[in-house]
Scaffold this active site. Structure first.
Site, PDB file in Angstrom:
ATOM      1  N   LYS A   1       0.839  -1.198   0.000  1.00 32.34           N
ATOM      2  CA  LYS A   1       0.000   0.000   0.000  1.00 32.34           C
ATOM      3  C   LYS A   1       0.870   1.242   0.000  1.00 32.34           C
ATOM      4  O   LYS A   1       1.887   1.306   0.703  1.00 32.34           O
ATOM      5  CB  LYS A   1      -0.926  -0.015   1.219  1.00 32.34           C
ATOM      6  CG  LYS A   1      -1.905   1.155   1.277  1.00 32.34           C
ATOM      7  CD  LYS A   1      -2.809   1.067   2.502  1.00 32.34           C
ATOM      8  CE  LYS A   1      -3.800   2.221   2.551  1.00 32.34           C
ATOM      9  NZ  LYS A   1      -4.713   2.148   3.713  1.00 32.34           N
TER      10      LYS A   1
ATOM     11  N   SER B   1      -9.447   2.421   2.365  1.00 33.81           N
ATOM     12  CA  SER B   1      -8.494   3.164   1.566  1.00 33.81           C
ATOM     13  C   SER B   1      -7.425   2.281   0.910  1.00 33.81           C
ATOM     14  O   SER B   1      -6.671   2.760   0.059  1.00 33.81           O
ATOM     15  CB  SER B   1      -7.812   4.217   2.440  1.00 33.81           C
ATOM     16  OG  SER B   1      -7.037   3.631   3.457  1.00 33.81           O
TER      17      SER B   1
ATOM     18  N   SER C   1      -9.968   0.217   6.590  1.00 32.91           N
ATOM     19  CA  SER C   1      -9.363   0.342   5.260  1.00 32.91           C
ATOM     20  C   SER C   1      -8.710  -0.919   4.721  1.00 32.91           C
ATOM     21  O   SER C   1      -8.359  -0.955   3.539  1.00 32.91           O
ATOM     22  CB  SER C   1      -8.349   1.489   5.263  1.00 32.91           C
ATOM     23  OG  SER C   1      -9.009   2.720   5.390  1.00 32.91           O
TER      24      SER C   1
END
Length: 514
Positions: A96, A171, A195
């Site tokens: 990420k 996210s 997320s």
């Protein structure tokens, strides 16, 4: 960069900002007293290694063209491998883009950070490389990780592989899509309000938010230290367990970690543990939210009862405070994010551990000089946080942190009579991506409407996993299981049972490999 002695004009500006009411003579005296202090800061520059050249030899990668990135999930591609042996040998991993990989961009979904390159790897990245994993690059994340939808990143929307007109969730949006489409075997996600679990649920994969502190956060861009989590995402329970074994464990650089010494980090052998006698509590307050799709609620209820044939015992449980948990999250997250991510220059202060002074300086200057480029979700947060600071500074943050213990105790009490609590991960399946001319009201709705079941467990730190449990109109439905703190093994066990005996999601119709 060199630090100059403050000028009289600079000191006068700051004094006026704080209404200090100092005379010119006062400021002249203060200016003279600060010269030794500035010289001391110059010495810090000399002593620190943050100004030394980046000593690293690796593939620094490239920004992939659309032909290699049809769903918008990759931010940066590279191939980084340090060992060929280890538990992750042969496994590919996406990181990420709020987690540091030395030499590669760390944008946190924001164009404000496109020029920043970290000098060192996050602890979880070091562990993956030491374990033989191959990092394939950086996955798109939402702008400053402040959205549960996948429409806010400055690089563009991330599209759901089951329906590209719909959200992938956020996210950790790119991480979920890259795993779901088979671009990588596994990925790292971050979770402050859901997320990891939100995009995993909407993309039909497994995503585990570990107990707060089990996985070190060192080297990842924070939101608020008491909410910050990193964790694994994968298409199979085995790969979730494998990646968790690699990244979990003490790191002396992260003061979030208080791990009991008796904790075992052997998660792979929990997959096939019998679930006969496992006590499963259906959380009544986790169903029938105002925004809930009744079909999602029905699928979760129906599918989980299939485990009764394996000897699991299922009963309803009630935790009324679950319905107030979002208010507690907001009490912590709004002022806490302002203090840490914004005024605290991404790291805040007052805790012992690893700081990235280069990132702090870069981000601290950049956002202040370009605040108009912040996402609307963060602008909303700043407006509310500053209003709170003007009306009752710290009051509601303190209340919420105190109430977080009450909320934690409520879940702990329920977990005395059951081994896991289950509910829908999200109240609905993947929602449509907002159109380019969508109203601000719709943009906010699509960013936050899915949070009520996921966010509470970032407050309390309980481990939670989303498990693919069914499909509605061609879109995945996720079940979330929550266990006692540091009892990830039970979560791996129930996920393994569902995977083997209840449901395996179909392959998404959109594949990314070219």
């Amino acid at each position: 960069m060199a630090l100059n002695n403050p000028t009289m004009d600079e000191l006068a500006r700051i004094a006026e900002q704080y209404n200090f009411q100092l005379s010119t003579e006062d400021l002249q005296v203060i200016q003279a007293t600060l010269i030794p202090t500035v010289q001391g800061f110059e010495r810090l520059d000399q002593l620190s290694d943050s100004s030394s050249p980046m000593a690293i030899e690796r593939d620094l990668g490239y920004a992939p063209p659309t032909s290699e990135n049809p769903l918008g999930a990759w931010y940066w591609k590279a191939t980084i491998q340090e060992n060929t042996d280890g538990p992750l040998a042969g496994k590919t991993v996406a990181i990420k883009d709020n987690i540091a990989v030395a030499g590669l961009p760390l944008t946190n979904g924001s164009r404000l950070l496109t020029e920043f390159r970290p000098r060192s790897d996050a602890t979880v990245v070091q562990r993956i490389l030491q374990a033989g994993g191959t990092i394939r690059g950086k996955a798109v994340c939402e702008n400053l990780c402040f959205s549960g939808g996948s429409h806010t990143s400055d690089s563009g929307p991330v599209r759901n592989p089951y329906d590209p007109t719909r959200s992938a969730g956020g996210s950790s949006s790119g991480s979920a899509v890259l795993v779901a489409t088979g671009e990588v075997d596994m990925a790292l996600g971050g979770d402050q309000g859901g997320s990891i679990r939100i995009p995993s649920s909407w993309c039909g994969i497994y995503g585990l938010k570990p107990t707060w502190g089990l996985v070190p956060y060192t080297g990842a861009f924070p939101i608020e230290p008491t909410l910050d989590h990193l964790g694994p995402m994968a298409r199979t329970v085995k790969d979730v367990a494998l990646l968790l074994e690699v990244i979990a464990g003490p790191d002396r650089l992260d003061p979030r970690q208080v791990i009991p010494p008796e904790i075992s980090f052997r998660y792979l052998d929990a997959i096939d543990q019998p679930i006969e006698g496992l006590r499963i509590g259906l959380l009544q307050e986790g169903f029938s939210w105002p925004q809930s799709d009744p079909v999602v609620d029905e699928i979760v209820q129906t599918q989980i009862h299939k485990l009764e044939s394996l000897g699991a015992k299922i009963k309803p449980v009630s935790i009324p405070l679950h319905r107030d948990a979002m208010a507690i999250w907001n009490g912590i997250g709004i002022e806490g994010t302002l203090g840490t991510m914004l005024w605290g220059n991404a790291y805040g202060s007052g805790w012992k551990g690893y700081y990235d002074p280069e990132l702090m300086a870069f981000w601290g200057q950049t956002w202040r000089h370009n605040a108009a480029a912040l996402p609307y979700t963060v602008k909303q947060l700043i407006l509310m946080a500053e209003y709170l600071r003007s009306q009752a500074p710290g009051r509601y943050y303190g209340m919420a942190q105190n109430l977080s213990r009450t909320l934690t105790a409520a879940y702990d009490s329920a977990l005395e009579s059951v081994d896991v609590i289950v509910m829908p991960t999200l109240p609905m399946t993947a929602t449509p991506l907002p159109s380019p001319d969508a109203s601000l009201e719709e943009l906010f709705q699509r960013a936050f409407e899915m949070l009520p079941n996921t966010a509470p467990f970032d407050v309390t730190g309980h481990p939670a996993i989303t498990i693919p449990i069914g499909m509605e109109n061609g879109l995945p439905v996720g079940l979330m299981a929550v266990a006692r703190r540091f009892d990830e093994r039970t979560l791996i066990g129930i996920a393994g049972a569902v995977e083997q005996y209840v449901f395996q999601p179909p392959e998404p119709p959109v594949r990314m490999s070219v």
